[in-house]
Design an enzyme around this catalytic site. Structure first.
Site, PDB file in Angstrom:
ATOM      1  N   GLY A  36     -54.156 -43.801  71.181  1.00  0.00           N
ATOM      2  CA  GLY A  36     -53.782 -42.883  72.173  1.00  0.00           C
ATOM      3  C   GLY A  36     -52.259 -42.305  72.004  1.00  0.00           C
ATOM      4  N   HIS A  37     -51.126 -43.365  71.791  1.00  0.00           N
ATOM      5  CA  HIS A  37     -50.196 -42.824  71.566  1.00  0.00           C
ATOM      6  C   HIS A  37     -49.609 -41.912  70.266  1.00  0.00           C
ATOM      7  CE1 HIS A  37     -49.083 -46.698  73.950  1.00  0.00           C
ATOM      8  NE2 HIS A  37     -48.480 -45.847  74.614  1.00  0.00           N
ATOM      9  N   GLY A 147     -49.889 -38.841  78.160  1.00  0.00           N
ATOM     10  CA  GLY A 147     -51.531 -38.825  78.103  1.00  0.00           C
ATOM     11  C   GLY A 147     -52.113 -38.616  79.499  1.00  0.00           C
ATOM     12  N   GLN A 153     -49.404 -39.708  87.019  1.00  0.00           N
ATOM     13  CA  GLN A 153     -48.089 -39.671  86.397  1.00  0.00           C
ATOM     14  C   GLN A 153     -47.839 -38.246  85.962  1.00  0.00           C
ATOM     15  OE1 GLN A 153     -46.166 -42.858  83.782  1.00  0.00           O
ATOM     16  NE2 GLN A 153     -46.876 -41.640  82.148  1.00  0.00           N
ATOM     17  N   MET A 184     -58.153 -46.486  76.022  1.00  0.00           N
ATOM     18  CA  MET A 184     -57.051 -46.941  75.518  1.00  0.00           C
ATOM     19  C   MET A 184     -55.891 -47.267  76.220  1.00  0.00           C
ATOM     20  SD  MET A 184     -57.024 -46.232  71.581  1.00  0.00           S
ATOM     21  CE  MET A 184     -58.425 -46.429  70.500  1.00  0.00           C
ATOM     22  N   SER A 185     -55.316 -48.630  76.276  1.00  0.00           N
ATOM     23  CA  SER A 185     -54.054 -48.870  77.022  1.00  0.00           C
ATOM     24  C   SER A 185     -53.348 -50.123  76.374  1.00  0.00           C
ATOM     25  CB  SER A 185     -54.484 -49.413  78.468  1.00  0.00           C
ATOM     26  OG  SER A 185     -53.639 -49.956  79.229  1.00  0.00           O
TER      27      SER A 185
HETATM   28  O1  PAF Z   1     -46.635 -43.651  80.584  1.00  0.00           O
HETATM   29  C1  PAF Z   1     -45.620 -44.767  80.208  1.00  0.00           C
HETATM   30  O2  PAF Z   1     -45.725 -45.285  79.225  1.00  0.00           O
HETATM   31  C2  PAF Z   1     -44.339 -44.631  80.969  1.00  0.00           C
HETATM   32  O3  PAF Z   1     -44.615 -44.278  82.160  1.00  0.00           O
HETATM   33  C3  PAF Z   1     -43.243 -43.683  80.523  1.00  0.00           C
HETATM   34  C4  PAF Z   1     -43.564 -42.191  80.714  1.00  0.00           C
HETATM   35  C5  PAF Z   1     -42.922 -43.931  79.024  1.00  0.00           C
HETATM   36  C6  PAF Z   1     -42.054 -43.805  81.220  1.00  0.00           C
HETATM   37  O4  PAF Z   1     -41.548 -45.136  80.998  1.00  0.00           O
END
Ligand code: PAF
Length: 282
Positions: A36-37, A147, A153, A184-185
């Protein structure tokens, strides 16, 4: 690829790049990177001259009884993954660097942080908006990628960027799922085998609600109830549903009866000791 672990050096590099006319895309992460990243990074790579990935497990977005101390970390693996998608800079600040002694400033978005995840995690979003503001000021991005798994968020950050006139574009990227549907997490790493095997039931239940919606059921409480029933049928491990709610996709207001606007169903479930979130556009 260059690793920078100090915010002054990072900001100096970003300022110099801006002066040289280079566009910057930021991908903020807490590390323990997964596909995902990497998808966020690939999208960033297409969009800007320089891709900056920040890796920082942000202590102020964790509550007192949450998983800060055991949050999974793997810097070496993360650097390899960043390199594989041609990231230019990995920014790895320390907590002391971002939160020096006497630090006492925060950025808070009000109404939309009080619902959904904000109910059980009261200071979470303030921790996120504070660190993300700092990352924006340090890395000076033209674009920042987040994501859609963290749907709330993303909405909170979009609100902050508009409200505080941050000069950048926020780009949301669709959820990347495992082949069995689980979103995915980094936290999936916590799931023991039995829970991991049952976790895809969350996405299946959301998908079922979406099917009912497309067949004409526009009743929000009924669809949420169906998701809950599906989970009860299909998960044998201990679990607790924190919320199943349907929200207007654009302004993040809850739809309590008939769904008339574009809507998203959102869920948070504690499966054993692991808190999982997911969502699906109806
Ligand atoms: O989504 C995340 O991994 C976190 O909340 C973030 C945006 C990097 C902020 O720490």
């Amino acid at each position: 690829m260059k690793q920078i672990n100090n915010s002054h050096e990072m900001q100096a590099f970003a300022r110099e790049s801006c002066r040289n006319g280079k566009s910057i895309a930021l991908v903020p992460t807490m590390g323990f990177l997964h596909e995902g990243h990497l998808e966020l990074m690939r999208r960033a790579r297409e969009k800007a001259d320089l891709v900056v990935v920040s890796i920082f497990v942000n202590p102020i977005q964790f509550g007192p009884n949450e998983d800060l101390d055991c949050y999974p970390r793997d810097l070496k693996g993360d650097l390899d993954k960043c390199q594989s998608v041609e990231v230019d800079i990995v920014f790895t600040p320390t907590p002391k660097d971002l939160y020096p002694d006497h630090f006492q400033t925060s950025v808070a978005v009000s109404d939309i942080t009080k619902v959904l995840c904000g109910t059980s995690r009261p200071n979470h979003f303030q921790g996120v908006t504070t660190v993300v503001s700092k990352l924006f000021n340090i890395t000076l991005p033209d674009f920042a990628f987040f994501g859609e798994k963290d749907f709330q968020q993303l909405a909170v950050i979009r609100r902050m960027v508009v409200d505080l006139n941050f000069p950048l574009e926020i780009i949301g990227v669709p959820i990347v799922r495992e082949s069995d549907g689980l979103a995915m997490s980094s936290r999936n790493a916590y799931l023991p085998a039995q829970e991991r095997a049952e976790a895809p039931a969350i996405y299946q239940a959301l998908t079922y609600a979406k099917e009912l919606f497309s067949q004409g059921n526009k009743n929000s409480p009924e669809l949420c109830q169906t998701v809950s029933e599906q989970l009860n049928q299909n998960i044998k491990s201990d679990f607790i549903i924190e919320y199943i709610e349907i929200y207007d996709s654009l302004n993040l207001t809850q739809i309590k009866d008939t769904i008339l606007a574009p809507a998203t169903i959102l869920i948070a479930v504690h499966l054993g000791k692991t808190r999982l979130i997911d969502n699906l556009q109806l």
